[in-house]
Design a protein around this motif. Structure first.
Motif, mmCIF file in Angstrom:
data_model
loop_
_atom_site.group_PDB
_atom_site.id
_atom_site.type_symbol
_atom_site.label_atom_id
_atom_site.label_comp_id
_atom_site.label_asym_id
_atom_site.label_seq_id
_atom_site.Cartn_x
_atom_site.Cartn_y
_atom_site.Cartn_z
ATOM 1 N N GLN A 1 0.671 -1.338 0.066
ATOM 2 C CA GLN A 1 -0.026 0.153 0.057
ATOM 3 C C GLN A 1 0.814 1.247 -0.072
ATOM 4 O O GLN A 1 0.605 2.217 -0.667
ATOM 5 C CB GLN A 1 -0.906 -0.113 1.008
ATOM 6 N N ARG B 1 2.736 1.701 -3.313
ATOM 7 C CA ARG B 1 1.822 2.077 -4.588
ATOM 8 C C ARG B 1 1.384 3.701 -4.264
ATOM 9 O O ARG B 1 1.326 4.387 -5.317
ATOM 10 C CB ARG B 1 0.557 1.222 -4.378
ATOM 11 N N LYS B 2 1.312 3.932 -3.022
ATOM 12 C CA LYS B 2 0.983 5.427 -2.672
ATOM 13 C C LYS B 2 1.996 6.321 -2.905
ATOM 14 O O LYS B 2 1.803 7.373 -3.594
ATOM 15 C CB LYS B 2 0.273 5.472 -1.253
ATOM 16 N N PRO C 1 -5.610 9.260 -5.801
ATOM 17 C CA PRO C 1 -5.293 7.984 -4.868
ATOM 18 C C PRO C 1 -5.820 6.667 -5.606
ATOM 19 O O PRO C 1 -5.037 5.712 -5.345
ATOM 20 C CB PRO C 1 -5.848 8.241 -3.489
ATOM 21 N N ASP C 2 -6.972 6.826 -6.236
ATOM 22 C CA ASP C 2 -7.804 5.600 -6.605
ATOM 23 C C ASP C 2 -7.130 5.270 -8.196
ATOM 24 O O ASP C 2 -7.821 4.356 -8.911
ATOM 25 C CB ASP C 2 -9.098 5.749 -6.535
ATOM 26 N N SER C 3 -6.186 6.108 -8.643
ATOM 27 C CA SER C 3 -5.630 5.740 -10.056
ATOM 28 C C SER C 3 -5.041 4.365 -10.394
ATOM 29 O O SER C 3 -4.619 3.712 -9.324
ATOM 30 C CB SER C 3 -4.504 6.767 -10.363
ATOM 31 N N SER C 4 -5.274 3.886 -11.394
ATOM 32 C CA SER C 4 -4.536 2.725 -11.844
ATOM 33 C C SER C 4 -3.170 2.587 -12.337
ATOM 34 O O SER C 4 -2.714 3.813 -12.023
ATOM 35 C CB SER C 4 -5.285 2.046 -13.234
ATOM 36 N N GLU D 1 -6.088 -8.302 -3.176
ATOM 37 C CA GLU D 1 -5.825 -6.886 -3.727
ATOM 38 C C GLU D 1 -4.340 -7.104 -4.367
ATOM 39 O O GLU D 1 -3.827 -6.554 -5.414
ATOM 40 C CB GLU D 1 -5.767 -5.976 -2.470
#
Length: 228
Positions: free
Chosen positions: A76, A79-80, A90-93, A212
């Motif tokens: 997490q 990725r962030k 934040p919710d981008s692929s 996830e």
């Protein structure tokens, strides 16, 4: 005399009143519900149950879940970091983030490569890679390690959790048999219940972590041109 007696009685009554109020307030203090403990996110500490082989099983289970938990938090975080570095929502692929990398570093060829379960960012030419892009390569390497750890631990952890939860009756009998006194039996059975609650919590979160990680891995595979 009557004045002193009156003062003493008044003081005593006040103490009693405060004691009763205090007890009532204590009674209103909320205690964590079983559901709240299942929703809690965090590391597991195995409690001693007095049966060596069971203590080892619970310790192994706790260590395995904690490793997966740490790997999930790392996944997490990395990725962030990528999303923030390239100004992605934040919710981008990962696909959107990769495109922004390519747009920003357009004097380099950037390819997300997958070999087996290992993935990384290949950059050419590789003799003049800017620091920001080097950091990104390192982040993706760490992201890969976290994803692999989560997925690798999943099946064994699931097997351990199911065995523990399905064996509650037998485990309780073993703990009772080892206890020397009623007080010890009560304490150890309490520890066993707490360990099993933690196993239930792990059963709730571990599949989510695997899911996830699996989605992220499949996205990497797609971006690298490999059908997952």
């Amino acid at each position: 005399m009557s004045f002193l007696c009156c003062c003493f009685q008044s003081h005593s009554s006040e103490e009693e009143r405060q004691h009763i109020l205090g007890a009532a307030q204590s009674a209103r203090i909320p205690h964590p519900s079983p559901k709240a403990s299942l929703d809690r996110i965090g590391m597991i500490t195995a409690r001693h149950v007095g049966v060596p082989d069971l203590d080892q099983r619970f310790t192994d289970f706790a260590e395995m879940f904690n490793t997966q938990q740490e790997s999930y938090e790392c996944m997490q975080e990395k990725r962030k970091t990528l999303m923030v570095r390239y100004c992605c929502a934040p919710d981008s692929s990962l696909s959107e983030c990769l495109q922004k990398m390519k747009d920003e570093h357009n004097d380099h060829q950037i390819i997300l490569q997958l070999k087996g379960y290992n993935f990384g960012l290949a950059v050419t030419p590789d003799d003049s890679v800017p620091d920001k892009l080097k950091q990104t390569q390192e982040n993706i390497k760490e992201l890969c390690q976290a994803v692999k750890a989560i997925m690798a631990l999943g099946p064994k952890l699931e097997e351990m959790i199911n065995w523990l939860l399905n064996s509650e009756k037998i485990l309780t009998q073993k703990v009772n048999a080892e206890a020397k006194t009623h007080q010890e039996s009560t304490r150890l059975r309490g520890n066993l219940r707490e360990n099993l609650r933690e196993a239930s919590r792990a059963k709730r979160f571990s599949p989510r972590y695997r899911e996830e990680a699996g989605k992220l891995f499949n996205e990497v595979a797609m971006l690298s041109g490999i059908k997952p």
